[in-house]
Scaffold this motif. Structure first.
Motif, PDB file in Angstrom:
ATOM      1  N   ILE A  21      14.993 -25.407 -38.518  1.00  0.00           N
ATOM      2  CA  ILE A  21      16.306 -24.798 -38.305  1.00  0.00           C
ATOM      3  C   ILE A  21      16.415 -23.443 -39.005  1.00  0.00           C
ATOM      4  CG2 ILE A  21      18.744 -24.970 -38.975  1.00  0.00           C
ATOM      5  CD1 ILE A  21      18.265 -26.546 -36.545  1.00  0.00           C
ATOM      6  N   THR A  22      15.886 -23.345 -40.227  1.00  0.00           N
ATOM      7  CA  THR A  22      16.081 -22.138 -41.030  1.00  0.00           C
ATOM      8  C   THR A  22      14.972 -21.104 -40.872  1.00  0.00           C
ATOM      9  OG1 THR A  22      15.028 -23.190 -42.954  1.00  0.00           O
ATOM     10  CG2 THR A  22      17.430 -23.364 -42.769  1.00  0.00           C
ATOM     11  N   HIS A  23      13.726 -21.551 -40.698  1.00  0.00           N
ATOM     12  CA  HIS A  23      12.591 -20.618 -40.621  1.00  0.00           C
ATOM     13  C   HIS A  23      11.622 -21.032 -39.524  1.00  0.00           C
ATOM     14  CE1 HIS A  23      13.708 -18.425 -44.253  1.00  0.00           C
ATOM     15  NE2 HIS A  23      13.937 -19.578 -44.835  1.00  0.00           N
ATOM     16  N   PRO A  24      12.094 -21.107 -38.280  1.00  0.00           N
ATOM     17  CA  PRO A  24      11.208 -21.563 -37.200  1.00  0.00           C
ATOM     18  C   PRO A  24      10.017 -20.646 -36.946  1.00  0.00           C
ATOM     19  CG  PRO A  24      13.249 -20.650 -36.313  1.00  0.00           C
ATOM     20  CD  PRO A  24      13.446 -20.774 -37.790  1.00  0.00           C
ATOM     21  N   LYS A  25      10.137 -19.369 -37.278  1.00  0.00           N
ATOM     22  CA  LYS A  25       9.022 -18.451 -37.012  1.00  0.00           C
ATOM     23  C   LYS A  25       7.767 -18.852 -37.779  1.00  0.00           C
ATOM     24  CE  LYS A  25      11.702 -14.319 -35.831  1.00  0.00           C
ATOM     25  NZ  LYS A  25      12.004 -12.919 -36.189  1.00  0.00           N
ATOM     26  N   SER A  26       7.937 -19.478 -38.936  1.00  0.00           N
ATOM     27  CA  SER A  26       6.775 -19.874 -39.732  1.00  0.00           C
ATOM     28  C   SER A  26       5.940 -20.926 -39.021  1.00  0.00           C
ATOM     29  CB  SER A  26       7.228 -20.399 -41.098  1.00  0.00           C
ATOM     30  OG  SER A  26       7.973 -21.606 -40.962  1.00  0.00           O
ATOM     31  N   LEU A  27       6.543 -21.648 -38.070  1.00  0.00           N
ATOM     32  CA  LEU A  27       5.845 -22.733 -37.390  1.00  0.00           C
ATOM     33  C   LEU A  27       5.180 -22.303 -36.087  1.00  0.00           C
ATOM     34  CD1 LEU A  27       8.434 -25.588 -38.015  1.00  0.00           C
ATOM     35  CD2 LEU A  27       6.153 -25.384 -39.022  1.00  0.00           C
ATOM     36  N   VAL A  28       5.381 -21.069 -35.674  1.00  0.00           N
ATOM     37  CA  VAL A  28       4.697 -20.579 -34.474  1.00  0.00           C
ATOM     38  C   VAL A  28       3.681 -19.492 -34.821  1.00  0.00           C
ATOM     39  CG1 VAL A  28       6.547 -21.203 -32.880  1.00  0.00           C
ATOM     40  CG2 VAL A  28       6.580 -18.958 -33.962  1.00  0.00           C
ATOM     41  N   LYS A  29       3.427 -19.325 -36.113  1.00  0.00           N
ATOM     42  CA  LYS A  29       2.381 -18.396 -36.529  1.00  0.00           C
ATOM     43  C   LYS A  29       1.009 -18.984 -36.219  1.00  0.00           C
ATOM     44  CE  LYS A  29       4.443 -15.648 -40.241  1.00  0.00           C
ATOM     45  NZ  LYS A  29       3.967 -14.362 -39.707  1.00  0.00           N
ATOM     46  N   ALA A  30      -0.012 -18.147 -36.280  1.00  0.00           N
ATOM     47  CA  ALA A  30      -1.377 -18.621 -36.080  1.00  0.00           C
ATOM     48  C   ALA A  30      -1.700 -19.697 -37.114  1.00  0.00           C
ATOM     49  CB  ALA A  30      -2.359 -17.460 -36.201  1.00  0.00           C
ATOM     50  N   ALA A  31      -2.525 -20.657 -36.726  1.00  0.00           N
ATOM     51  CA  ALA A  31      -2.814 -21.810 -37.583  1.00  0.00           C
ATOM     52  C   ALA A  31      -3.376 -21.397 -38.941  1.00  0.00           C
ATOM     53  CB  ALA A  31      -3.780 -22.755 -36.875  1.00  0.00           C
ATOM     54  N   ASP A  32      -4.281 -20.399 -38.961  1.00  0.00           N
ATOM     55  CA  ASP A  32      -4.884 -20.011 -40.240  1.00  0.00           C
ATOM     56  C   ASP A  32      -3.865 -19.365 -41.166  1.00  0.00           C
ATOM     57  OD1 ASP A  32      -4.644 -17.799 -38.604  1.00  0.00           O
ATOM     58  OD2 ASP A  32      -6.490 -16.845 -39.315  1.00  0.00           O
ATOM     59  N   GLN A  33      -2.934 -18.576 -40.615  1.00  0.00           N
ATOM     60  CA  GLN A  33      -1.885 -17.982 -41.437  1.00  0.00           C
ATOM     61  C   GLN A  33      -0.974 -19.066 -42.009  1.00  0.00           C
ATOM     62  OE1 GLN A  33      -0.520 -15.203 -38.213  1.00  0.00           O
ATOM     63  NE2 GLN A  33      -0.555 -13.699 -39.850  1.00  0.00           N
ATOM     64  N   PHE A  34      -0.642 -20.031 -41.191  1.00  0.00           N
ATOM     65  CA  PHE A  34       0.213 -21.124 -41.642  1.00  0.00           C
ATOM     66  C   PHE A  34      -0.473 -21.923 -42.753  1.00  0.00           C
ATOM     67  CE2 PHE A  34       1.731 -25.511 -41.430  1.00  0.00           C
ATOM     68  CZ  PHE A  34       3.094 -25.315 -41.512  1.00  0.00           C
ATOM     69  N   GLU A  35      -1.740 -22.212 -42.584  1.00  0.00           N
ATOM     70  CA  GLU A  35      -2.483 -22.952 -43.599  1.00  0.00           C
ATOM     71  C   GLU A  35      -2.498 -22.205 -44.926  1.00  0.00           C
ATOM     72  OE1 GLU A  35      -6.378 -23.801 -42.182  1.00  0.00           O
ATOM     73  OE2 GLU A  35      -5.676 -24.845 -40.390  1.00  0.00           O
ATOM     74  N   ASN A  36      -2.771 -20.902 -44.870  1.00  0.00           N
ATOM     75  CA  ASN A  36      -2.820 -20.101 -46.100  1.00  0.00           C
ATOM     76  C   ASN A  36      -1.485 -20.130 -46.827  1.00  0.00           C
ATOM     77  OD1 ASN A  36      -5.464 -19.394 -45.553  1.00  0.00           O
ATOM     78  ND2 ASN A  36      -4.934 -17.451 -44.587  1.00  0.00           N
ATOM     79  N   THR A  37      -0.397 -19.968 -46.085  1.00  0.00           N
ATOM     80  CA  THR A  37       0.930 -19.965 -46.690  1.00  0.00           C
ATOM     81  C   THR A  37       1.252 -21.319 -47.286  1.00  0.00           C
ATOM     82  OG1 THR A  37       1.673 -18.311 -45.093  1.00  0.00           O
ATOM     83  CG2 THR A  37       3.374 -19.534 -46.264  1.00  0.00           C
ATOM     84  N   PHE A  38       1.014 -22.373 -46.530  1.00  0.00           N
ATOM     85  CA  PHE A  38       1.300 -23.733 -47.001  1.00  0.00           C
ATOM     86  C   PHE A  38       0.532 -24.037 -48.283  1.00  0.00           C
ATOM     87  CE2 PHE A  38       0.631 -28.210 -47.431  1.00  0.00           C
ATOM     88  CZ  PHE A  38       1.818 -28.812 -47.008  1.00  0.00           C
ATOM     89  N   ASN A  39      -0.757 -23.745 -48.276  1.00  0.00           N
ATOM     90  CA  ASN A  39      -1.594 -24.066 -49.430  1.00  0.00           C
ATOM     91  C   ASN A  39      -1.206 -23.251 -50.658  1.00  0.00           C
ATOM     92  OD1 ASN A  39      -3.122 -25.929 -47.965  1.00  0.00           O
ATOM     93  ND2 ASN A  39      -4.471 -24.331 -47.162  1.00  0.00           N
TER      94      ASN A  39
END
Length: 408
Positions: A216-234
């Motif tokens: 709801i608040t930051h949906p753009k973070s979930l449609v980023k490329a998988a490797d970018q998402f992994e780096n941010t999450f970790n």
């Protein structure tokens, strides 16, 4: 020091998040199956006869409101042999409540829409958007920003994506909220882009409520490329923010939208103000939006806190929300009110962070309405109309409330 802090903020954890790959890779034939209205292609040409070009430019200027320059540019993308279909398109948009400026923006960005079938291509999508709660100004704002949303296949992309999102967010209203912040949710290949990330988040212990908050608040973070998402999450997990808390969702959203160079600059700004590595990491974990406040705002607030309130980095980092508050509309007026009350002996003690973080209604009830009979000037002070605090209130930042990244 900057390098050390940045390493802590962006380094991988020992057991990194891994986004599972989909079972079936997209074949070349699948990639060629574009969800656009195929009937447009034979109408569009870069080479335009003189008579057609003249008709096109004239229609774009007189009927669509484009400037001469914009009309000439659009005429390179589409040419009109007749105005019958384009006029029907404009009539349809007007019927759905689009204003002339809305239509001008739409045609400027996607002139090919003038050649789309009003009945078979455009109206079904407009009906769909209206049926799920996107209408009036909201619909006009969405489509004038991304008019291509009218060209994606309703059956193959828009409707399946909306229904998928609804299984996670439970209502049309919630899906619309997410789509307004990230229209790509309607056009991305969600089964391959979104669902693997959500599966990984669940595997790492993120409850449905936090996934809901993130979407709801930051949906753009979930449609980023998988490797970018992994780096941010970790990186965020490595900072000690628990995936089971809603703060993780906010941290993930904020971090994923800050370019590395911007993050480095903000870290350097905090360190130059005397913050330690531990204070900076702790503040981000408590209130990630402290990283979205402008460098000027952080410096000015910290200068005021240090000189007037005697708050140092140790105190502010424990209550980092105060860094996101408006200097002119929140911090100074409240400090003025409390200073006046203290001078009359009506309140005791120094100004605390809780005074600035308190809700507006509660603060007015507790410190303005309660004492305005004895100190009537506090009403003016609350509105920023009373001089005091060494002229601090005259420094205008022009920012109201919290300073978050936009919302695009």
């Amino acid at each position: 020091m900057l390098r050390l802090v940045h390493t802590r903020l962006v380094s991988h954890v020992t057991t990194p998040l891994r986004i599972p790959t989909t079972a079936t890779a997209a074949s070349p034939s699948r990639l060629l199956q574009l969800p656009f209205h195929h009937g447009l292609s034979h109408h569009i040409s870069s080479s335009t006869p003189n008579d057609s070009s003249s008709l096109t430019v004239h229609f774009l200027k007189k009927s669509c409101g484009l400037s001469s320059e914009a009309a000439l540019s659009a005429a390179n993308k589409v040419h009109l042999k007749t105005t019958k279909n384009p006029r029907s398109v404009l009539t349809l948009l007007e019927h759905f409540g689009f204003s002339k400026p809305d239509i001008t923006r739409i045609v400027t960005k996607r002139p090919q829409l003038l050649l789309a079938s009003p009945d078979h291509t455009l109206k079904p999508k407009l009906d769909f958007y209206q049926s799920v709660g996107l209408s009036g100004a909201d619909l006009a704002r969405l489509l004038s920003g991304i008019p291509g949303l009218l060209l994606w296949s309703l059956a193959k992309r828009l409707l399946p994506n909306f229904n998928l999102l609804k299984t996670i967010l439970h209502s049309n209203e919630n899906v619309v909220l997410a789509v307004k912040k990230c229209p790509r949710l309607l056009t991305s290949d969600l089964p391959n882009v979104l669902l693997p990330k959500i599966e990984s988040l669940r595997d790492y212990g993120m409850p449905a409520s936090v996934i809901f908050t993130l979407l709801i608040t930051h949906p753009k973070s979930l449609v980023k490329a998988a490797d970018q998402f992994e780096n941010t999450f970790n990186a965020i997990k490595g900072m000690g923010v628990s995936p089971s808390t809603s703060m993780f969702a906010h941290a993930l959203g904020v971090f994923s939208r800050l370019p590395k160079s911007t993050m480095e600059k903000k870290l350097e700004n905090y360190l130059s103000l005397g913050w330690s590595q531990e204070q900076l990491l702790g503040a981000f974990a408590k209130h990630p939006y402290c990283m979205t406040a402008s460098d000027e705002k952080v410096r000015r607030n910290m200068e005021f806190f240090a000189e007037k309130l005697k708050w140092g980095p140790a105190y502010v980092s424990a209550y980092p929300v105060v860094l996101s508050l408006s200097f002119e509309k929140r911090i100074v007026p409240r400090c003025l009110v409390l200073e006046m009350l203290a001078s009359k002996g009506l309140v005791k003690g120094d100004v605390k962070a809780r005074h600035l973080m308190m809700g507006e209604k509660k603060f007015i009830e507790n410190y303005v309405i309660k004492y305005e009979g004895e100190v009537p000037e506090i009403v003016d002070a609350m509105g920023g109309n009373k001089l005091g605090l060494g002229g601090w209130e005259k420094r205008s930042l022009g920012v109201d409330g919290y300073e978050h990244l936009d919302s695009t």
